[in-house]
Design a protein around this motif. Structure first.
Motif, short mmCIF file in Angstrom:
data_model
loop_
_atom_site.label_atom_id
_atom_site.label_comp_id
_atom_site.label_asym_id
_atom_site.label_seq_id
_atom_site.Cartn_x
_atom_site.Cartn_y
_atom_site.Cartn_z
N TYR A 1 0.84 -1.19 0.00
CA TYR A 1 0.00 0.00 0.00
C TYR A 1 0.88 1.24 0.00
CZ TYR A 1 1.09 -0.20 5.01
OH TYR A 1 1.75 -0.27 6.22
N GLN A 2 0.31 2.33 -0.48
CA GLN A 2 1.02 3.61 -0.50
C GLN A 2 0.18 4.66 0.18
OE1 GLN A 2 2.84 4.97 -4.23
NE2 GLN A 2 2.02 7.02 -3.86
N LEU A 3 0.81 5.42 1.08
CA LEU A 3 0.16 6.51 1.78
C LEU A 3 0.85 7.82 1.39
CD1 LEU A 3 -0.04 4.95 5.37
CD2 LEU A 3 -1.84 4.99 3.64
N ASP A 4 0.06 8.78 0.94
CA ASP A 4 0.61 10.09 0.61
C ASP A 4 0.74 10.96 1.85
OD1 ASP A 4 0.77 9.40 -2.07
OD2 ASP A 4 -1.24 10.14 -2.50
N THR A 5 -0.06 10.68 2.87
CA THR A 5 0.00 11.38 4.15
C THR A 5 -0.04 10.35 5.28
OG1 THR A 5 -2.42 11.62 4.18
CG2 THR A 5 -1.14 13.44 3.24
N PRO A 6 0.49 10.67 6.44
CA PRO A 6 0.47 9.71 7.56
C PRO A 6 -0.95 9.33 7.94
CG PRO A 6 2.00 11.51 8.00
CD PRO A 6 1.22 11.91 6.79
N ALA A 7 -1.09 8.09 8.42
CA ALA A 7 -2.40 7.57 8.84
C ALA A 7 -2.33 7.14 10.31
CB ALA A 7 -2.82 6.41 7.96
N GLU A 8 -3.47 7.01 10.89
CA GLU A 8 -3.57 6.49 12.25
C GLU A 8 -3.69 4.97 12.24
OE1 GLU A 8 -3.72 6.64 16.44
OE2 GLU A 8 -3.22 8.20 14.96
N ALA B 1 -2.02 -3.41 9.06
CA ALA B 1 -0.67 -2.98 8.71
C ALA B 1 -0.02 -2.23 9.87
CB ALA B 1 -0.72 -2.09 7.47
N ARG B 2 1.28 -2.40 10.00
CA ARG B 2 2.01 -1.74 11.09
C ARG B 2 2.46 -0.34 10.71
NH1 ARG B 2 6.07 -6.55 13.31
NH2 ARG B 2 4.42 -8.03 13.95
N GLU B 3 2.94 -0.18 9.49
CA GLU B 3 3.50 1.10 9.08
C GLU B 3 2.38 2.07 8.70
OE1 GLU B 3 6.53 1.82 9.40
OE2 GLU B 3 7.40 -0.18 9.72
N THR B 4 2.40 3.25 9.30
CA THR B 4 1.36 4.24 9.04
C THR B 4 1.91 5.59 8.58
OG1 THR B 4 1.36 4.86 11.39
CG2 THR B 4 -0.24 3.18 10.68
N SER B 5 3.23 5.70 8.44
CA SER B 5 3.81 6.95 7.92
C SER B 5 3.62 7.00 6.40
CB SER B 5 5.30 7.03 8.26
OG SER B 5 5.49 6.97 9.66
N ILE C 1 -7.92 -4.35 -1.21
CA ILE C 1 -8.53 -3.07 -0.85
C ILE C 1 -7.79 -2.51 0.36
CG2 ILE C 1 -10.65 -1.87 -0.23
CD1 ILE C 1 -10.67 -3.21 -3.00
N VAL C 2 -7.36 -1.27 0.27
CA VAL C 2 -6.65 -0.62 1.37
C VAL C 2 -7.56 0.44 1.97
CG1 VAL C 2 -4.64 0.75 2.04
CG2 VAL C 2 -4.43 -1.01 0.27
N HIS C 3 -7.70 0.39 3.31
CA HIS C 3 -8.51 1.38 4.02
C HIS C 3 -7.63 2.05 5.07
CE1 HIS C 3 -11.88 2.56 6.94
NE2 HIS C 3 -11.95 3.37 5.88
N ALA C 4 -7.38 3.35 4.88
CA ALA C 4 -6.53 4.10 5.80
C ALA C 4 -7.33 5.26 6.39
CB ALA C 4 -5.31 4.64 5.07
N ILE C 5 -7.20 5.46 7.70
CA ILE C 5 -7.93 6.54 8.38
C ILE C 5 -6.95 7.36 9.22
CG2 ILE C 5 -10.12 5.30 8.44
CD1 ILE C 5 -9.53 4.53 11.32
N ASP C 6 -7.34 8.61 9.50
CA ASP C 6 -6.52 9.46 10.34
C ASP C 6 -7.01 9.39 11.78
OD1 ASP C 6 -8.85 10.97 10.41
OD2 ASP C 6 -8.09 12.52 9.05
N ALA C 7 -6.48 10.28 12.63
CA ALA C 7 -6.82 10.25 14.05
C ALA C 7 -8.30 10.55 14.29
CB ALA C 7 -5.95 11.24 14.81
N ASP C 8 -8.93 11.24 13.33
CA ASP C 8 -10.36 11.55 13.45
C ASP C 8 -11.23 10.51 12.77
OD1 ASP C 8 -9.79 13.95 14.84
OD2 ASP C 8 -9.46 15.00 12.93
N LYS D 1 -11.21 9.67 9.76
CA LYS D 1 -11.59 10.05 8.40
C LYS D 1 -10.69 9.31 7.40
CE LYS D 1 -13.26 14.69 9.56
NZ LYS D 1 -13.09 16.15 9.29
N THR D 2 -11.28 8.86 6.32
CA THR D 2 -10.54 8.12 5.31
C THR D 2 -9.54 9.04 4.60
OG1 THR D 2 -12.41 6.64 4.95
CG2 THR D 2 -10.72 6.71 3.24
N ILE D 3 -8.32 8.57 4.44
CA ILE D 3 -7.31 9.32 3.71
C ILE D 3 -6.93 8.56 2.45
CG2 ILE D 3 -6.43 10.37 5.82
CD1 ILE D 3 -4.09 8.47 5.71
#
Length: 220
Positions: A113-120, A139-143, A169-176, A178-180
Motif C-alpha cells: 500500500y502507498q500513503l501520501d500522508t500519515p495515517a492512524e 498494517a504496522r506502518e502508518t507513515s 482493498i486498502v482502508h486508511a484513516i486518520d486520528a479523526d 476520516k478516510t485518507i
C-alpha cells in the motif's frame, strides 16, 4: 496577390491537428500557384511586393508545419520502440504495480500500500470477485510512503485460498477516523511481455499489468 490568398483559403484550411497528414495543399502546389501568378501579372500593374512577402511567409509557415508534423511522427515511433525495449528489459525482474486486482498462484506473496500522508490506522482486505472479504490484515506502518506485508494466502478462518483472481482493498484513516488517500500495490516477477495490443502488458507472477501501472522495478 489576392488570387493566391483565395486559393489557400479554399484549398488549405488551417491545420488544427498536427497528427492529420491529409493536407489538401502542399508546398509544391503553393509554389506553382505563386509562379503562375507572377508569370501572368499585369506588367503595367505589378504585384505589391509587400503582399508578395506575405505570401512567401505563408509558404514558409506551411513548410514548417509539414516538417514539424514529420518530426512528431518520428518521435512517436521512437517513443513506442523505446517503451517496448524498456518492457522487454524487465523480464525476470521484480516489479511493483499499482492497482487492486491481482492473481494469486497458491504461494505466499507480498501485498502493499502507498500513503501520501500519515495515517492512524491502515487495514488491508483481500476480497474475492464477488466483493466478499476473505482476509483482513492490520498494517504496522502508518507513515507516508510505500510498504509491503507478507501474505501466506490463508483466509481469516485459517483456510488456504485456491489460486485465482482477487482484489486488494486498502482502508486508511486518520486520528479523526476520516478516510485518507491510499493506493493498493502488488509485487510480482515479470515472466513475459505482450507487445501485440494497444498498450504494452507485463505478465507477472501476480497478474497482468499495463506498463504504465508499474511504479518501481528491481530490488527484492
Amino acid at each position: 496577390m489576392t488570387a493566391i490568398s483565395s486559393a489557400i483559403s479554399a484549398q488549405a484550411p488551417p491545420v488544427t491537428n498536427m497528427g492529420d497528414r491529409d493536407v489538401s495543399m502542399g508546398k509544391e502546389d503553393f509554389l506553382k500557384l505563386l509562379v503562375a501568378q507572377l508569370q501572368h501579372q499585369d506588367p503595367l500593374n505589378p504585384a505589391d511586393p509587400t503582399e508578395f512577402t506575405s505570401q512567401l511567409a505563408q509558404f514558409g509557415q506551411l513548410e514548417q508545419l509539414t516538417n514539424a508534423n514529420k518530426s512528431l511522427e518520428q518521435l512517436g515511433r521512437m517513443s513506442g520502440e523505446m517503451e517496448k525495449m524498456s518492457a522487454l528489459s524487465l523480464i525476470g525482474q521484480e516489479v511493483v504495480a499499482e492497482g487492486s486486482a491481482f492473481h494469486f498462484n497458491g504461494e505466499s506473496m507480498q501485498l502493499g500500500y502507498q500513503l501520501d500522508t500519515p495515517a492512524e490506522k491502515v487495514t488491508l482486505y483481500v476480497q474475492n470477485q464477488s466483493g466478499s472479504t476473505l482476509t483482513t490484515i492490520s498494517a504496522r506502518e502508518t507513515s507516508s510512503g510505500q510498504y509491503f506485508v507478507d501474505w501466506d494466502g490463508y483466509t481469516d478462518s485459517g483456510m488456504p485460498l485456491v489460486p485465482g483472481d482477487y482484489s486488494l482493498i486498502v482502508h486508511a484513516i486518520d486520528a479523526d477516523e476520516k478516510t485518507i488517500d491510499s493506493k493498493s500495490l502488488v509485487k510480482g516477477r515479470v515472466e513475459s511481455v505482450d507487445l501485440g495490443g494497444t498498450s504494452v502488458q507485463l505478465d507477472t507472477s501476480s497478474g497482468t499489468f499495463a506498463l504504465g501501472r508499474i511504479t518501481r522495478a528491481g530490488g527484492s
